[in-house]
Scaffold this active site. Structure first.
Site, PDB file in Angstrom:
ATOM      1  N   ARG A  15      10.656  44.778  20.871  1.00 13.17           N
ATOM      2  CA  ARG A  15      11.318  45.325  19.679  1.00 13.17           C
ATOM      3  C   ARG A  15      10.456  45.143  18.440  1.00 13.17           C
ATOM      4  O   ARG A  15      10.368  46.042  17.593  1.00 13.17           O
ATOM      5  CB  ARG A  15      12.683  44.659  19.484  1.00 13.17           C
ATOM      6  CG  ARG A  15      13.751  45.189  20.439  1.00 13.17           C
ATOM      7  CD  ARG A  15      15.022  44.371  20.368  1.00 13.17           C
ATOM      8  NE  ARG A  15      16.035  44.884  21.287  1.00 13.17           N
ATOM      9  CZ  ARG A  15      17.063  44.188  21.730  1.00 13.17           C
ATOM     10  NH1 ARG A  15      17.230  42.929  21.345  1.00 13.17           N
ATOM     11  NH2 ARG A  15      17.923  44.729  22.573  1.00 13.17           N
ATOM     12  N   ARG A 190       4.184  54.922  21.309  1.00 15.03           N
ATOM     13  CA  ARG A 190       5.565  54.508  21.064  1.00 15.03           C
ATOM     14  C   ARG A 190       6.488  54.936  22.193  1.00 15.03           C
ATOM     15  O   ARG A 190       7.306  54.146  22.698  1.00 15.03           O
ATOM     16  CB  ARG A 190       6.046  55.107  19.733  1.00 15.03           C
ATOM     17  CG  ARG A 190       7.565  55.127  19.513  1.00 15.03           C
ATOM     18  CD  ARG A 190       8.169  53.747  19.533  1.00 15.03           C
ATOM     19  NE  ARG A 190       9.611  53.786  19.340  1.00 15.03           N
ATOM     20  CZ  ARG A 190      10.514  54.016  20.289  1.00 15.03           C
ATOM     21  NH1 ARG A 190      10.124  54.259  21.542  1.00 15.03           N
ATOM     22  NH2 ARG A 190      11.802  53.997  20.007  1.00 15.03           N
ATOM     23  N   LYS A 201      14.520  45.513  31.484  1.00 15.17           N
ATOM     24  CA  LYS A 201      15.898  45.794  31.874  1.00 15.17           C
ATOM     25  C   LYS A 201      16.063  45.718  33.392  1.00 15.17           C
ATOM     26  O   LYS A 201      17.099  45.266  33.884  1.00 15.17           O
ATOM     27  CB  LYS A 201      16.327  47.167  31.340  1.00 15.17           C
ATOM     28  CG  LYS A 201      16.449  47.195  29.812  1.00 15.17           C
ATOM     29  CD  LYS A 201      16.836  48.561  29.281  1.00 15.17           C
ATOM     30  CE  LYS A 201      16.989  48.539  27.771  1.00 15.17           C
ATOM     31  NZ  LYS A 201      17.324  49.869  27.200  1.00 15.17           N
ATOM     32  N   ASN A 227      21.609  51.955  24.563  1.00 14.61           N
ATOM     33  CA  ASN A 227      22.314  51.087  23.611  1.00 14.61           C
ATOM     34  C   ASN A 227      22.496  51.887  22.323  1.00 14.61           C
ATOM     35  O   ASN A 227      21.597  51.951  21.481  1.00 14.61           O
ATOM     36  CB  ASN A 227      21.516  49.804  23.353  1.00 14.61           C
ATOM     37  CG  ASN A 227      22.292  48.794  22.516  1.00 14.61           C
ATOM     38  OD1 ASN A 227      23.072  49.169  21.640  1.00 14.61           O
ATOM     39  ND2 ASN A 227      22.078  47.520  22.782  1.00 14.61           N
ATOM     40  N   GLU A 231      20.289  52.346  18.748  1.00 15.83           N
ATOM     41  CA  GLU A 231      19.755  53.651  18.362  1.00 15.83           C
ATOM     42  C   GLU A 231      20.170  54.003  16.926  1.00 15.83           C
ATOM     43  O   GLU A 231      19.357  54.504  16.140  1.00 15.83           O
ATOM     44  CB  GLU A 231      20.241  54.727  19.330  1.00 15.83           C
ATOM     45  CG  GLU A 231      19.629  54.622  20.715  1.00 15.83           C
ATOM     46  CD  GLU A 231      20.184  55.653  21.678  1.00 15.83           C
ATOM     47  OE1 GLU A 231      20.930  56.548  21.227  1.00 15.83           O
ATOM     48  OE2 GLU A 231      19.872  55.566  22.887  1.00 15.83           O
ATOM     49  N   THR A 288      11.728  58.695  25.226  1.00 19.88           N
ATOM     50  CA  THR A 288      11.578  57.299  25.640  1.00 19.88           C
ATOM     51  C   THR A 288      12.524  56.990  26.798  1.00 19.88           C
ATOM     52  O   THR A 288      12.146  56.306  27.758  1.00 19.88           O
ATOM     53  CB  THR A 288      11.866  56.351  24.461  1.00 19.88           C
ATOM     54  OG1 THR A 288      10.964  56.640  23.381  1.00 19.88           O
ATOM     55  CG2 THR A 288      11.675  54.894  24.882  1.00 19.88           C
ATOM     56  N   GLU A 292      11.697  55.755  30.599  1.00 21.44           N
ATOM     57  CA  GLU A 292      12.359  54.621  31.239  1.00 21.44           C
ATOM     58  C   GLU A 292      12.952  55.019  32.588  1.00 21.44           C
ATOM     59  O   GLU A 292      12.790  54.314  33.598  1.00 21.44           O
ATOM     60  CB  GLU A 292      13.450  54.065  30.320  1.00 21.44           C
ATOM     61  CG  GLU A 292      12.921  53.405  29.052  1.00 21.44           C
ATOM     62  CD  GLU A 292      14.030  52.787  28.220  1.00 21.44           C
ATOM     63  OE1 GLU A 292      14.955  52.190  28.805  1.00 21.44           O
ATOM     64  OE2 GLU A 292      13.979  52.910  26.981  1.00 21.44           O
TER      65      GLU A 292
END
Length: 303
Positions: A15, A190, A201, A227, A231, A288, A292
């Site tokens: 983060r 990014r 996760k 989440n 966001e 993103t 994932e």
């Protein structure tokens, strides 16, 4: 995030890295926004683009390829968080520096999870026209560039150019393309950081994730990694940053700094706040998540 340190694979470190990358991306967009759209730099020579001896792609394709050639020599693309836009990547030279021994923080050794084509598409078709115009235009159309294999948008075709475009400035072709290159690299890094997020996760809920992966339940996987509170926080933070970074602090010092709900007038802003927020909301965050999900779907191959 220290990619040579196995202990850095945690959500706190990730983060922090992502928040720092927000700053980089905003400043790259500010840099690009100062130049006109210059659609010629995105066109193939056969469509009116810049003609480059021995090269068939656009001016931007050429700059990307030559830059990535140099960066490959100094092992940039040996790092697990860096993916070149050049396709195939095997066209790039081997590093002249000795290789680093990266710990297996993530498991995608061939870098199969790669959304650089989608990044190129949304950036050229949606973001650059909005950055360089007083009106937030939408530009359609793309073409495959023979020079690098990247996808480039024909952003200068007729009605595709948004209202308020400042036209061509050939003296800025190089500067605009360099700004594009740096913005694209920052966005790619990014978005592909999603692999690190996905790995954390996965490790934190291995049994449940394994079951979802085996079932190939994409919708459930995406829901499990989402989440919405975070966001919303990201978008609010971006709005504040873009408003603050895009404002000259020496201008009207008595006026309070803008917030996510009070942005400076367009004439005073170096970058359009709504464009930055929209880019994250509509493209960066969804891509993103795609990274994932794609990463997790192949994760069990490395167990």
């Amino acid at each position: 995030m220290d990619l040579l340190d196995p202990s850095s694979l945690n959500l706190t470190s990730i983060r922090y890295a992502l928040i720092r990358q927000e700053d980089t991306i905003i400043f790259k967009l500010i840099e690009r926004a100062q130049f006109p759209l210059n659609p010629t730099i995105y066109k193939l020579p056969s469509d009116g683009g810049v003609s480059i001896p021995g090269f068939e792609g656009s001016f931007l394709d050429f700059l990307i390829f030559k830059s990535e050639e140099t960066h490959a020599l100094v092992r940039r693309y040996e790092s697990p968080d860096e993916l070149p836009f050049t396709k195939p990547a095997s066209r790039l030279p081997s590093p002249i520096l000795k290789p680093l021994s990266y710990p297996p923080l993530i498991h995608d050794p061939d870098k199969r999870v790669n959304v650089n084509d989608q990044i190129m598409q949304f950036y050229l078709q949606q973001i650059v026209p909005a950055l360089t115009s007083k009106a937030s235009g939408v530009v359609a159309g793309d073409s495959a560039a023979a020079g690098t294999g990247t996808s480039t948008a024909d952003v200068g075709a007729g009605a595709g150019v948004p209202d308020g475009d400042r036209g061509e400035a050939s003296e800025n072709y190089g500067s605009a393309a360099v700004a594009d290159l740096e913005a694209l690299q920052a966005l790619s890094r990014r978005i592909h950081y999603g692999k690190f997020v996905a790995e954390v996760k996965y490790l934190s809920d291995k049994a449940n994730m394994t079951a979802l992966i085996k079932a190939k339940d994409v919708a459930a996987i995406e829901e499990s990694i989402t989440n919405r509170t975070v966001e919303a926080q990201v978008l609010a933070r971006l709005a504040r940053k873009a408003a603050a970074y895009g404002r000259d602090p020496a201008q009207d010092a008595c006026t309070p700094a803008p917030t996510s709900t009070t942005t400076p007038a367009a004439a005073d802003a170096k970058v359009d706040v709504d464009t930055v927020v929209r880019m994250y909301r509509d493209y960066v965050i969804p891509l993103t998540k795609k990274v994932e999900v794609d990463y997790l779907l192949q994760r069990l191959e490395y167990e």
